[in-house]
Design a protein around this motif. Structure first.
Motif, short mmCIF file in Angstrom:
data_model
loop_
_atom_site.label_atom_id
_atom_site.label_comp_id
_atom_site.label_asym_id
_atom_site.label_seq_id
_atom_site.Cartn_x
_atom_site.Cartn_y
_atom_site.Cartn_z
N LEU A 103 85.99 -19.40 35.93
CA LEU A 103 86.10 -20.52 34.97
C LEU A 103 84.91 -20.54 34.01
O LEU A 103 83.75 -20.56 34.43
N PRO A 148 89.68 -25.52 29.58
CA PRO A 148 88.76 -24.42 29.84
C PRO A 148 88.86 -23.39 28.72
O PRO A 148 89.90 -23.29 28.07
N LEU A 154 91.65 -22.93 36.40
CA LEU A 154 91.20 -24.19 36.99
C LEU A 154 92.43 -24.94 37.47
O LEU A 154 93.34 -25.22 36.67
N ALA A 163 88.64 -23.06 41.27
CA ALA A 163 88.25 -22.41 40.00
C ALA A 163 88.03 -20.93 40.24
O ALA A 163 87.45 -20.53 41.25
#
Lengths: 485, 308
Positions: free
Chosen positions: B20, B66, B71, B17
């Motif tokens: 994020l 997201p 991600l 990530a």
């Protein structure tokens, strides 16, 4: 930009999800089928009881139209299928937005096909059962034939209609996912408006809404009363394609997940008014008897056989008028107003004059004190009419014979048309009177028509919705045709 | 097929990530997370209620998209990517299955969706946990549901196995047994496990690494060994403590009547320990659970004493 790119892996996944959802729906499907078969059994018992208690010479019993019932139940079931997806059921299994969408569509289509086939099977069982019984019970007649062509037409019509419903819910689902309350508020407002429209007698419209009202009425009318089955199928396919495309476009631009517990409540708000609308309109269809019995193909087995007699008219002087006097005996609820006398005179086999009269009803009922509770009473109607050819300004009669054709008027028992069971009887004679003063003769054609009949008719209707479509809704008009040749 | 892909790619980064974030309307659930979880490993995802643990796992499982940032799961975005999704399982204590379905039927569904699912192993686990496969899922107690979902998720043998509060409702004995099963399964079939839980004390002996969220932000991501070394506790007179901890990263201060306790979020080097003892302060190690409490306690509500 590819809106509908589906990999083989997604297709396989969609199929697995479909199997899962189908397994989940088994109980509901079985419950609906059991309910419908129970209804058919009750219906059969009720019909039999009705026949047993009837003392009329002509009596009829109507079965429920399971297909109309299905058109009420199926949309609710389809909505439930979409709601389950929104509620995040089985979200633990790998799935994509597209495979989920496809599996829901597959399940809806499967349900629609299963439901339609069930209706056909139910109709076949009921029809065959009573057909067998009719071999032993005298005068029991199946009102509608088991016509494969008609059944196929109805199947197609119901299928495409439910396609629209499925596509509509798919679009609605995507709309709510994309815009949430912003979609629901105007949607619910619109549906409430439609409901009010439907209940116009209770909620009279204000003048300010008249324009919208008229537009909506026109759209609905065009949708529900297309000119033919072909145009109905075309309209439904087009509507399905548009709704589905809009749904796919919305889905493409609205990446959403599968875990949407809050959505289930949102969708409940969105679906319930739509289902309510379909129920209200569906019940209208269900309880509208005229739709149940109208399709031509269903009553085509009962052509009202006309009877024809020929009256010698050689004694009628050329160029003189002929008066017509009809005397009819109309029994029970005979639609007297549908009776008509058509007088046709022809020259050299070319019909050139037609005269019709049909205003006998009031006279007949007033004279004989007709009451709806009065059964099998003979109602006599008689009317002397003007001379032959007056309407066409051809008062001169030519020819040497007059052909009188009598086709019985539609005989309604409740909502059933039983004209096939009546035997038309007709007699006619010409009273020729030649005045001594040399003026034109006042010749009178006296026509007496009546009928007899006996039977117990069982109507097992199916595909009522065909009654909404174009020419199917038209009824054959009974008449008497008198032609001079 | 998916396992082959996993082997072929030799991917050892299960989750990555960068920046994020996730928001639900105006509510910011996760903010600017940067981390990487390698495989094989057992990572504990800890945080208080509403810290964003479930939101993070759902994003990893492709359930929700997201809002911002990157991600990747097995090197790809998980949302609507069936290749990635078939290489992971996200199981919670109360999965929503079909109404009235039996445990055996659910296991059969798992077989169809998870290519590595070991039905015999699953049945054996249910037997071990004293669950009857003919039982209806809806009729199980909360603890039994948790146990079933835990067993099914292990038997799925997905390269990335995410368990969200897997022991919720289980009694102590079952929880202990579940952890033993998890450790044994990990040793037999090493892969990436992410376990979201509140029970740090029970998990700390299982975990390779720990990822702590607080109010949607990543407050700590370390191996469990480094975590144990990452903080220490000092106790002594307030004046001496104040002088000794000047310039150090203090994450908690407990003011007593006689002594004060301070938690310093820095490795306790031997030199520091000697200096502290010379200053008359008592130095002690901090358990991972105590550190977890210190790191996540800040956002707790008002003063409890005010209630009485």
């Amino acid at each position: 930009m590819s809106l509908v790119k589906v990999s083989r892996l997604e297709l396989a996944n969609a199929y697995q999800l479909f199997r899962l959802k189908l397994r989940d729906s088994q109980r509901g499907i079985v419950a609906v089928l059991v309910f419908m078969f129970a209804l058919a059994t009750l219906n059969a018992a009720s019909a039999w009881q009705g026949f047993a208690s009837s003392t009329d010479m002509l009596s009829s019993q109507n079965f429920l139209d399971y297909s109309a019932l299905l058109l009420i139940l199926a949309p609710a079931a389809i909505a439930y299928i979409f709601w389950q997806e929104a509620a995040g059921k089985n979200a633990i299994y790998p799935q994509t937005s597209m495979s989920r969408f496809l599996s829901t569509q597959m399940l809806s289509l499967f349900f629609v096909l299963l439901a339609l086939v069930s209706v056909l099977v139910l109709n076949l069982i009921v029809h065959l059962s009573f057909s067998l019984i009719s071999n032993w019970v005298p005068n029991l007649i199946m009102g509608y034939s088991f016509s494969p062509a008609f059944l196929a037409s109805g199947f197609v019509a119901a299928f495409v209609f439910l396609l629209v419903v499925t596509a509509g819910f798919a679009f609605l689902t995507e709309l709510v996912k994309a815009f949430r309350l912003y979609a629901i508020v105007p949607l619910v407002a619109f549906i409430i408006f439609v409901q009010f429209y439907h209940l116009t007698p209770l909620f009279p419209f204000d003048d300010t809404l008249a324009g919208i009202h008229a537009l909506f009425t026109g759209l609905i009318w065009r949708f529900l009363h297309p000119a033919s089955l072909v145009s109905f199928v075309a309209i439904c396919l087009l509507a399905s394609a548009i709704l589905l495309s809009l749904g796919i476009i919305l889905r493409h631009f609205n990446a959403h997940g599968r875990d949407t517990n809050k959505n289930s409540l949102l969708f409940t708000f969105a679906y319930v008014p739509v289902i309510a609308l379909i129920l209200v309109m569906g019940f209208d269809l269900y309880f509208d008897d005229s739709l149940h019995l109208s399709p031509d193909s269903a009553i085509a087995v009962f052509p009202a056989e006309p009877v024809t007699i020929t009256v010698d008219a050689q004694l009628v002087p050329e160029g003189s008028p002929v008066y017509v006097l009809t005397q009819s005996i109309h029994r029970d609820r005979m639609n007297v107003d549908e009776s008509s006398v058509v007088v046709i005179s022809s020259e050299e086999d070319v019909i050139n004059s037609v005269f019709t009269f049909s205003q006998m009803r009031l006279t007949a009922f007033e004279e004989h004190g007709f009451s709806p509770l009065q059964h099998w009473s003979d109602i006599y109607a008689a009317r002397e009419v003007d001379e032959l050819g007056v309407e066409s300004k051809r008062s001169a009669f030519t020819g040497d014979k007059i052909v009188v054709e009598y086709k019985p008027a539609s005989f309604n028992k409740g909502s059933a048309r039983l004209q096939n069971l009546v035997s038309p009887e007709i007699s006619a004679h010409l009273q020729v009177w030649a005045p001594e003063d040399g003026s034109f003769a006042q010749d009178t054609l006296v026509v007496q028509h009546s009928y007899t009949g006996e039977g117990k008719v069982l109507f097992v209707p199916i595909w009522s919705m065909l009654g909404l479509i174009g020419e199917n809704a038209q009824n054959a008009r009974p008449n008497i045709v008198i032609s001079a040749q | 097929m998916t396992t082959d892909l996993y082997d072929q790619l030799q991917i050892n980064v299960a989750v990555r990530a960068q920046g994020l974030s996730k928001s639900f309307g105006k509510k910011q659930a996760l903010t600017g997370l940067d981390f990487q979880i390698d495989s094989p490993s057992i990572t504990g995802l800890l945080g208080r209620n509403g810290a964003g643990k479930t939101t993070l796992l759902k994003m990893c499982a492709g359930h929700i998209p997201p809002s911002n940032g990157l991600l990747q799961v097995w090197g790809k975005a998980p949302l609507n990517n069936l290749n990635v999704l078939s290489m992971l399982i996200y199981s919670t204590h109360d999965v929503s299955y079909s109404q009235g379905i039996s445990l055996r039927a659910i296991l059969n569904d798992y077989v169809r969706f998870f290519p590595n699912f070991d039905n015999d192993f699953a049945t054996g686990l249910l037997e071990y946990f004293d669950l009857d496969v003919t039982s209806r899922y809806a009729r199980l107690s909360t603890g039994q549901k948790s146990t079933f979902n835990f067993a099914a998720a292990l038997a799925a043998r997905a390269p990335l196995t995410m368990l969200d509060e897997p022991t919720l409702g289980m009694d102590v004995a079952v929880r202990k047994a579940a952890y033993e099963v998890l450790v044994r399964e990990y040793s037999e079939h090493p892969r990436c496990f992410i376990i979201a839980s509140h029970l740090m004390a029970e998990l700390e002996n299982l975990l390779d690494s720990i990822l702590i969220l607080d109010a949607g932000k990543l407050v700590l991501h370390d191996s469990i060994d480094e975590l144990r070394q990452s903080a220490y506790q000092l106790r002594g007179p307030a004046a001496a403590l104040e002088a000794f901890t000047a310039g150090k990263k203090i994450i908690r201060v407990d003011q007593g009547e006689i002594t004060t306790t301070v938690v310093v979020h820095e490795p306790a080097a031997e030199e520091v320990q000697r200096e502290a003892q010379a200053a008359g302060l008592h130095v002690s190690a901090l358990s991972p659970e105590e550190l977890y409490i210190c790191l996540t306690q800040e956002s707790k509500g008002g003063d409890l004493e005010c209630l009485w």
